[in-house]
Enzyme design. Structure first.
Site, PDB file in Angstrom:
ATOM      1  N   LYS A 199      75.658 -12.902 -89.031  1.00  0.00           N
ATOM      2  CA  LYS A 199      75.680 -13.836 -87.902  1.00  0.00           C
ATOM      3  C   LYS A 199      74.593 -13.409 -86.921  1.00  0.00           C
ATOM      4  O   LYS A 199      74.861 -12.776 -85.897  1.00  0.00           O
ATOM      5  CB  LYS A 199      77.047 -13.822 -87.225  1.00  0.00           C
TER       6      LYS A 199
HETATM    7  N1  PPE Z   1      79.620 -20.893 -91.275  1.00  0.00           N
HETATM    8  C1  PPE Z   1      78.912 -20.766 -90.153  1.00  0.00           C
HETATM    9  C2  PPE Z   1      77.474 -21.122 -90.164  1.00  0.00           C
HETATM   10  C3  PPE Z   1      79.529 -20.310 -89.000  1.00  0.00           C
HETATM   11  O1  PPE Z   1      78.833 -20.173 -87.885  1.00  0.00           O
HETATM   12  C4  PPE Z   1      80.911 -20.009 -89.014  1.00  0.00           C
HETATM   13  C5  PPE Z   1      81.610 -19.545 -87.777  1.00  0.00           C
HETATM   14  C6  PPE Z   1      81.613 -20.153 -90.225  1.00  0.00           C
HETATM   15  C7  PPE Z   1      80.923 -20.595 -91.346  1.00  0.00           C
HETATM   16  C8  PPE Z   1      83.069 -19.799 -90.353  1.00  0.00           C
HETATM   17  O2  PPE Z   1      83.253 -18.403 -90.240  1.00  0.00           O
HETATM   18  P1  PPE Z   1      84.611 -17.777 -89.682  1.00  0.00           P
HETATM   19  O3  PPE Z   1      84.647 -18.060 -88.223  1.00  0.00           O
HETATM   20  O4  PPE Z   1      84.497 -16.345 -89.997  1.00  0.00           O
HETATM   21  O5  PPE Z   1      85.712 -18.440 -90.407  1.00  0.00           O
HETATM   22  N2  PPE Z   1      81.104 -20.075 -86.571  1.00  0.00           N
HETATM   23  C9  PPE Z   1      81.393 -19.394 -85.325  1.00  0.00           C
HETATM   24  C10 PPE Z   1      80.461 -19.835 -84.209  1.00  0.00           C
HETATM   25  C11 PPE Z   1      80.627 -21.213 -83.703  1.00  0.00           C
HETATM   26  C12 PPE Z   1      79.775 -21.456 -82.483  1.00  0.00           C
HETATM   27  O6  PPE Z   1      79.491 -22.615 -82.174  1.00  0.00           O
HETATM   28  O7  PPE Z   1      79.396 -20.497 -81.796  1.00  0.00           O
HETATM   29  C13 PPE Z   1      82.847 -19.520 -84.958  1.00  0.00           C
HETATM   30  O8  PPE Z   1      83.560 -20.383 -85.450  1.00  0.00           O
HETATM   31  O9  PPE Z   1      83.284 -18.702 -84.153  1.00  0.00           O
END
Ligand code: PPE
Length: 325
Positions: free
Chosen positions: A157
């Site tokens: 991330k």
């Molecule tokens: N893909 C991406 C690109 C992504 O950013 C997230 C989380 C996920 C999948 C799902 O990952 P998880 O949260 O571990 O289930 N996105 C984070 C950021 C959102 C934002 O706008 O800032 C989040 O959901 O916290």
């Protein structure tokens, strides 16, 4: 987006004092790594969902970006998250740790800097809109492609990765949609701008393989919940038209939680309403995060418990960490 106290490099400061210098390579080049975590109201006070897995992924992201040594260990970051959630007094909140370079990085050598950590929390309501959970949302396939896995590091991330998400999301919103579905450079479905994606067809659940996506912790939780509910689940490549033909499609992520896509590219998905698989997984997820299902206690870190009482510390994380059944 209200935040009272922010944890900055070892101490809590009022949110307005949680600032970083303008001359900072996180800001100039996107050289920072972050996490998105949620804490939920439970009968035993606020509990952070899968905190150790999120902290582990934060440190993995820093490692992938080749950042200099992080002066905080995993248990210290876990303790810091508990401290900042407790200090802000929120029951339901979003937690945002971010590691940035407070020195160095100007010659684009990330390894020569000094890493700093800040952790903020705020109350973040429904990420995809007030109606999303009950009614589902409308998405389109973006004109922007998701990262090639040797262009950006998709398991990390990294702040800069999110310019790609922002291009896609902004375009979709301007076109009147709620979210963008992004294809990988081979043309298969990757993920959404901030969520992973599942589809249901013929009573089986399918999600995309991990090669080009962020390995979502919510995705992993849904896989566990689905298997525990007795559903058949597959991780396999998904084409755009498989989305059109699915009985149900839903997305999941920490911020968004579990939300149905009721329409994709102007085509109704299934019945056009939140389908039964999505609904049951949504309910199972919300019961787990709120401590209403003892089977998933290990996923919760109760902010007010002393360390000795904490189920989440009783067992080490499995080495693959998110293979959690
Ligand atoms: N893909 C991406 C690109 C992504 O950013 C997230 C989380 C996920 C999948 C799902 O990952 P998880 O949260 O571990 O289930 N996105 C984070 C950021 C959102 C934002 O706008 O800032 C989040 O959901 O916290």
């Amino acid at each position: 987006m209200q935040s009272k106290q922010v944890w900055m490099n070892g101490r809590l400061v009022p949110a307005e004092q949680a600032t970083v210098p303008f001359l900072n390579t996180g800001l100039h080049y996107g050289l920072a790594v972050f996490e998105g975590i949620r804490a939920y109201r439970t009968a035993r006070g606020p509990a952070v969902f899968r905190l150790r897995e999120h902290v582990e992924r934060l440190l993995h992201s820093a490692h992938v970006l080749a950042m200099p040594a992080i002066p905080w260990s995993e248990p210290e970051i876990v303790a810091a998250v508990r401290e900042v959630v407790a200090a802000n007094g929120f029951d339901d909140c979003y937690v945002r740790p971010l590691i940035y370079l407070s020195e160095g990085g100007w010659n684009l050598d990330v390894g020569n800097g000094k890493a700093s950590l800040g952790i903020a929390v705020w109350e973040w309501g429904p990420y995809l809109g007030a109606e999303a959970r009950e009614a589902g949302v409308r998405a389109n396939v973006s004109s922007f492609t998701r990262h090639h896995p040797n262009v950006m590091m998709t398991k990390a991330k990294i702040a800069g990765n999110y310019a790609n998400s922002a291009l896609a999301k902004t375009e979709s919103v301007r076109l009147g949609f709620d979210e963008a579905i992004m294809l990988d450079p081979s043309g298969f479905v990757a993920e959404c701008t901030g969520e992973n994606l599942f589809l249901v067809r013929d009573a089986a659940l399918v999600t995309t393989p991990t090669a080009t996506i962020l390995e979502g912790i919510t995705r992993d939780s849904i896989l566990t919940l689905a298997r525990d509910l007795g559903h058949e689940v597959h991780e396999e490549p998904v084409s755009r038209d498989q989305l059109y033909l699915a009985d149900e499609v839903f997305v999941c992520g920490t911020a968004a939680e579990v939300v149905a896509l009721r329409e994709i590219d102007g085509r109704k998905v299934g019945s056009g309403r939140v389908g039964p698989f999505t609904r049951s997984l949504q309910q199972a997820f919300h019961a787990a995060v709120r401590g209403e299902n003892a089977r998933y206690e290990r996923w919760l870190t109760y902010v007010r418990d002393a360390p000795a009482e904490r189920a989440d510390l009783a067992t080490p994380l499995p080495s693959t960490s998110r293979a959690s059944s």
